[in-house]
Design an enzyme around this catalytic site. Structure first.
Site, PDB file in Angstrom:
ATOM      1  N   GLY A 293      -3.136   8.796  -3.713  1.00  0.00           N
ATOM      2  CA  GLY A 293      -4.444   9.262  -4.206  1.00  0.00           C
ATOM      3  C   GLY A 293      -4.430  10.451  -5.131  1.00  0.00           C
TER       4      GLY A 293
ATOM      5  N   GLU B  18      -2.202   9.147   8.276  1.00  0.00           N
ATOM      6  CA  GLU B  18      -0.752   8.883   8.350  1.00  0.00           C
ATOM      7  C   GLU B  18      -0.078   9.738   9.420  1.00  0.00           C
ATOM      8  OE1 GLU B  18       1.429   6.776   6.797  1.00  0.00           O
ATOM      9  OE2 GLU B  18      -0.037   5.750   5.535  1.00  0.00           O
TER      10      GLU B  18
ATOM     11  N   HIS C 125      -6.987   2.732   4.165  1.00  0.00           N
ATOM     12  CA  HIS C 125      -6.649   3.538   5.344  1.00  0.00           C
ATOM     13  C   HIS C 125      -7.885   3.815   6.222  1.00  0.00           C
ATOM     14  CE1 HIS C 125      -2.829   4.606   3.367  1.00  0.00           C
ATOM     15  NE2 HIS C 125      -2.446   5.172   4.502  1.00  0.00           N
TER      16      HIS C 125
ATOM     17  N   CYS D 102      -4.299  -1.591  -1.846  1.00  0.00           N
ATOM     18  CA  CYS D 102      -4.517  -0.174  -2.118  1.00  0.00           C
ATOM     19  C   CYS D 102      -5.560  -0.022  -3.225  1.00  0.00           C
ATOM     20  CB  CYS D 102      -3.195   0.450  -2.554  1.00  0.00           C
ATOM     21  SG  CYS D 102      -3.369   2.141  -3.128  1.00  0.00           S
TER      22      CYS D 102
ATOM     23  N   ASP E 255       0.872  -1.179   0.000  1.00  0.00           N
ATOM     24  CA  ASP E 255       0.000   0.000   0.000  1.00  0.00           C
ATOM     25  C   ASP E 255       0.909   1.228   0.000  1.00  0.00           C
ATOM     26  OD1 ASP E 255      -2.378   1.556   0.268  1.00  0.00           O
ATOM     27  OD2 ASP E 255      -1.994   1.764   2.409  1.00  0.00           O
ATOM     28  N   SER E 256       0.293   2.400  -0.076  1.00  0.00           N
ATOM     29  CA  SER E 256       1.081   3.629  -0.033  1.00  0.00           C
ATOM     30  C   SER E 256       1.657   3.892   1.360  1.00  0.00           C
ATOM     31  CB  SER E 256       0.198   4.817  -0.423  1.00  0.00           C
ATOM     32  OG  SER E 256      -0.863   4.931   0.509  1.00  0.00           O
TER      33      SER E 256
ATOM     34  N   CYS F 273     -11.007   2.851   0.558  1.00  0.00           N
ATOM     35  CA  CYS F 273      -9.579   3.099   0.784  1.00  0.00           C
ATOM     36  C   CYS F 273      -9.217   2.314   2.038  1.00  0.00           C
ATOM     37  CB  CYS F 273      -9.328   4.593   0.999  1.00  0.00           C
ATOM     38  SG  CYS F 273      -7.652   4.965   1.556  1.00  0.00           S
TER      39      CYS F 273
HETATM   40  N1  DGL Z   1      -4.772   2.911   1.134  1.00  0.00           N
HETATM   41  C1  DGL Z   1      -4.785   3.522  -0.173  1.00  0.00           C
HETATM   42  C2  DGL Z   1      -6.067   3.167  -0.892  1.00  0.00           C
HETATM   43  O1  DGL Z   1      -6.685   2.161  -0.545  1.00  0.00           O
HETATM   44  C3  DGL Z   1      -4.519   4.974  -0.013  1.00  0.00           C
HETATM   45  C4  DGL Z   1      -4.009   5.625  -1.237  1.00  0.00           C
HETATM   46  C5  DGL Z   1      -3.294   6.918  -0.936  1.00  0.00           C
HETATM   47  O2  DGL Z   1      -2.156   6.874  -0.493  1.00  0.00           O
HETATM   48  O3  DGL Z   1      -3.858   7.988  -1.214  1.00  0.00           O
HETATM   49  O4  DGL Z   1      -6.463   3.822  -1.820  1.00  0.00           O
END
Ligand code: DGL
Length: 254
Positions: free
Chosen positions: A41, A150, A180, A71, A8-9, A178
């Site tokens: 994103g 974050e 997160h 992600c 993921d990011s 998402c």
């Molecule tokens: N967890 C990522 C998702 O599901 C986040 C993407 C991001 O970093 O913006 O889209």
């Protein structure tokens, strides 16, 4: 024997990893949070491609045999292209199983919240309506959430209220598009107390089925390696929801 790579990011995909470890504790996992490039994103498809291919190439070097794209932004923008490029390794994304859950709930309407690029790609909306035209979808980009999660920003409740309050009476369910967002699900619940479908939750069943039907499940307790391309201390601080239980986070330069 399975070795599962998940990325993921940032810390968002840990919500998927947490569920996987609970259900499949014997597997070996390598997690990568690409915090150096977080958030994904607001990135272009070309940038997402560069980040995702670097990570997948690393997984292949580490002899991973299943990759989980934890992600939604990568899933909704470049998933088909990744499957074509890496046709000899199994890749599972989070969107398909999330949509299956929405279809099973059969709501009249749903609010989908996600990053800017996930909303722009319209994957959720298209795939839901391919299967059931009767479900009305409202698609809302909520770009402030990933950076706030974050940072562990305490003002996130105010922002969540600003995003969600006007929709609470308008829709039947909320889709957290998402990974997160599950981290703040308890806060979301206070504002939106109707069914919530989290994109971190449903993929576990798919992974279990895949491992079992391919005889890939491990018999003894597995190990988990966690990496971030960003700052290790910040990563651990922001992810207090994750039970590290002797698992160490290391820095990775890709
Ligand atoms: N967890 C990522 C998702 O599901 C986040 C993407 C991001 O970093 O913006 O889209």
């Amino acid at each position: 024997m399975s070795k599962i790579g998940i990325f993921d990011s940032g810390i968002g995909g840990l919500t998927v990893l947490k569920r996987l470890i609970l259900t499949l504790p014997n597997e070996d996992y390598i997690y990568i949070g690409d915090n150096k490039n977080c958030p994904y994103g607001d990135k272009t498809k070309e940038q997402l491609w560069e980040y995702a291919t670097k990570i997948i190439d690393y997984f292949i070097k580490r002899e991973v045999n299943l990759i989980i794209v934890g992600c939604n932004t990568v899933n909704s923008n470049i998933f088909n292209e990744l499957i074509i490029k890496y046709s000899n390794i199994k890749i599972i994304g989070v969107i398909e199983s999330t949509i299956e859950k929405v279809i099973a709930l059969n709501p009249n309407s749903c609010l989908i919240i996600a990053t800017k690029q996930t909303i722009k790609a319209k994957k959720y909306q298209q795939k839901i309506n391919e299967q059931n035209k009767g479900i009305q979808t409202i698609n809302l980009a909520t770009p402030l959430l990933v950076p706030m999660i974050e940072e562990n920003n305490p003002n996130i409740e105010i922002i969540l209220r600003n995003y969600l309050e006007e929709y609470t009476d308008q829709v039947d369910i909320l889709v957290l598009g998402c990974t997160h967002y599950e981290i703040v699900e308890d806060k979301i619940n206070k504002i939106f107390n109707k069914p919530i479908v989290s994109s971190s939750a449903e993929i576990v069943v798919k992974v279990k089925c895949y491992l079992e039907s391919n005889n890939l499940t491990n018999q003894t307790k597995g190990k988990t390696e966690i990496f971030t391309t960003g700052n290790v201390g910040k990563f651990i601080e922001a992810s207090s929801f994750f039970d590290y239980n002797n698992k160490k986070v290391s820095s990775l330069d890709l």
